[in-house]
Design a protein around this motif. Structure first.
Motif, mmCIF file in Angstrom:
data_model
loop_
_atom_site.group_PDB
_atom_site.id
_atom_site.type_symbol
_atom_site.label_atom_id
_atom_site.label_comp_id
_atom_site.label_asym_id
_atom_site.label_seq_id
_atom_site.Cartn_x
_atom_site.Cartn_y
_atom_site.Cartn_z
ATOM 1 N N VAL A 83 -43.863 -75.135 -56.319
ATOM 2 C CA VAL A 83 -42.573 -75.273 -56.987
ATOM 3 C C VAL A 83 -42.551 -74.346 -58.209
ATOM 4 O O VAL A 83 -43.374 -74.506 -59.113
ATOM 5 C CB VAL A 83 -42.311 -76.726 -57.434
ATOM 6 C CG1 VAL A 83 -40.960 -76.836 -58.144
ATOM 7 C CG2 VAL A 83 -42.387 -77.694 -56.262
ATOM 8 N N PRO A 84 -41.637 -73.370 -58.257
ATOM 9 C CA PRO A 84 -41.547 -72.509 -59.431
ATOM 10 C C PRO A 84 -41.184 -73.326 -60.679
ATOM 11 O O PRO A 84 -40.383 -74.259 -60.609
ATOM 12 C CB PRO A 84 -40.419 -71.528 -59.084
ATOM 13 C CG PRO A 84 -40.315 -71.568 -57.592
ATOM 14 C CD PRO A 84 -40.687 -72.971 -57.206
ATOM 15 N N ASP A 85 -41.775 -72.971 -61.812
ATOM 16 C CA ASP A 85 -41.526 -73.714 -63.055
ATOM 17 C C ASP A 85 -40.043 -73.802 -63.386
ATOM 18 O O ASP A 85 -39.568 -74.827 -63.874
ATOM 19 C CB ASP A 85 -42.277 -73.067 -64.218
ATOM 20 C CG ASP A 85 -43.778 -73.331 -64.148
ATOM 21 O OD1 ASP A 85 -44.209 -74.259 -63.430
ATOM 22 O OD2 ASP A 85 -44.520 -72.596 -64.826
ATOM 23 N N ARG A 86 -39.284 -72.755 -63.101
ATOM 24 C CA ARG A 86 -37.853 -72.745 -63.456
ATOM 25 C C ARG A 86 -37.032 -73.732 -62.610
ATOM 26 O O ARG A 86 -35.883 -74.015 -62.928
ATOM 27 C CB ARG A 86 -37.286 -71.329 -63.339
ATOM 28 C CG ARG A 86 -37.138 -70.817 -61.932
ATOM 29 C CD ARG A 86 -36.678 -69.360 -61.875
ATOM 30 N NE ARG A 86 -36.465 -68.908 -60.529
ATOM 31 C CZ ARG A 86 -37.418 -68.571 -59.674
ATOM 32 N NH1 ARG A 86 -38.693 -68.646 -60.037
ATOM 33 N NH2 ARG A 86 -37.127 -68.167 -58.463
ATOM 34 N N LEU A 87 -37.613 -74.257 -61.540
ATOM 35 C CA LEU A 87 -36.906 -75.210 -60.674
ATOM 36 C C LEU A 87 -37.344 -76.651 -60.903
ATOM 37 O O LEU A 87 -36.897 -77.553 -60.199
ATOM 38 C CB LEU A 87 -37.134 -74.852 -59.192
ATOM 39 C CG LEU A 87 -36.700 -73.464 -58.744
ATOM 40 C CD1 LEU A 87 -36.910 -73.318 -57.241
ATOM 41 C CD2 LEU A 87 -35.262 -73.166 -59.123
ATOM 42 N N ARG A 88 -38.160 -76.879 -61.901
ATOM 43 C CA ARG A 88 -38.749 -78.200 -62.117
ATOM 44 C C ARG A 88 -37.723 -79.251 -62.544
ATOM 45 O O ARG A 88 -36.689 -78.946 -63.109
ATOM 46 C CB ARG A 88 -39.860 -78.121 -63.176
ATOM 47 C CG ARG A 88 -41.099 -77.334 -62.774
ATOM 48 C CD ARG A 88 -41.871 -77.950 -61.627
ATOM 49 N NE ARG A 88 -42.079 -79.380 -61.791
ATOM 50 C CZ ARG A 88 -42.976 -79.927 -62.599
ATOM 51 N NH1 ARG A 88 -43.787 -79.190 -63.303
ATOM 52 N NH2 ARG A 88 -43.073 -81.243 -62.707
ATOM 53 N N SER A 89 -38.087 -80.482 -62.254
ATOM 54 C CA SER A 89 -37.306 -81.648 -62.633
ATOM 55 C C SER A 89 -38.284 -82.742 -63.031
ATOM 56 O O SER A 89 -39.417 -82.440 -63.411
ATOM 57 C CB SER A 89 -36.401 -82.071 -61.470
ATOM 58 O OG SER A 89 -35.555 -83.132 -61.848
ATOM 59 N N CYS A 90 -37.893 -83.990 -62.875
ATOM 60 C CA CYS A 90 -38.726 -85.090 -63.367
ATOM 61 C C CYS A 90 -39.656 -85.692 -62.318
ATOM 62 O O CYS A 90 -40.503 -86.511 -62.668
ATOM 63 C CB CYS A 90 -37.842 -86.179 -63.973
ATOM 64 S SG CYS A 90 -36.612 -86.838 -62.837
#
Length: 160
Positions: A83-90
């Motif tokens: 998962v790319p960091d810019r697409l992260r969530s909770c």
């Protein structure tokens, strides 16, 4: 008379396994993971996140079998899954060889599993209001579900 009794017992005993399977499937028309052919899902989340639990409830209501796993930090799991960091969530989930990051609608996860694209997973970056688990009455922000590959490339999978 004795022959009829023996045949009746044999018929009855032979019908038990089929009856047990039918009864365990739930009410007619209900959608369970077994009947829908859905693989189980593992959701990695922090123990105190209420919206993560609400998203899990959304998935279970749609027939997914979900195991919630409390962790102190989902970052190592998200990185392992690409998962790319810019697409992260909770929260970060795993299902059928894919990563699911954030408040992705169940319908989009089903589509991912049906289409089986060459990808690492799908994500709803951030926590958009109105996405599953982030409901706030009638308030709603438009958002996108993004398909991502391990090399970081993304494309729009769905507009919501």
């Amino acid at each position: 008379m004795m022959t009829e009794t023996i045949l009746s017992r044999r018929t009855f005993l032979a019908a038990i396994p089929a009856t047990l399977v039918a009864c365990s499937a739930g009410p007619a028309g209900s959608q369970t993971s077994a009947s829908a052919g859905l693989p189980p899902m593992r959701v990695h989340k922090t123990p105190t996140c209420g919206c993560c639990n609400a998203w899990i409830d959304h998935l279970r209501a749609d027939g997914f079998t979900v195991e919630g796993i409390d962790v102190a930090d989902t970052t190592p799991i998200a990185r392992r899954l690409g998962v790319p960091d810019r697409l992260r969530s909770c929260h970060t989930a795993e299902i059928g060889g894919y990563a699911v990051e954030g408040h992705v609608p169940a319908a989009d996860i089903r589509r991912l599993l049906d289409e089986r694209p060459d990808a690492a997973g799908i994500a709803v970056p951030g926590m958009p209001i109105g996405s599953p688990g982030m409901e706030m009455g009638n308030r709603r922000e438009p958002y996108q579900v993004l398909l991502f590959r391990r090399d970081g490339a993304t494309r729009v999978f769905a507009n919501r």
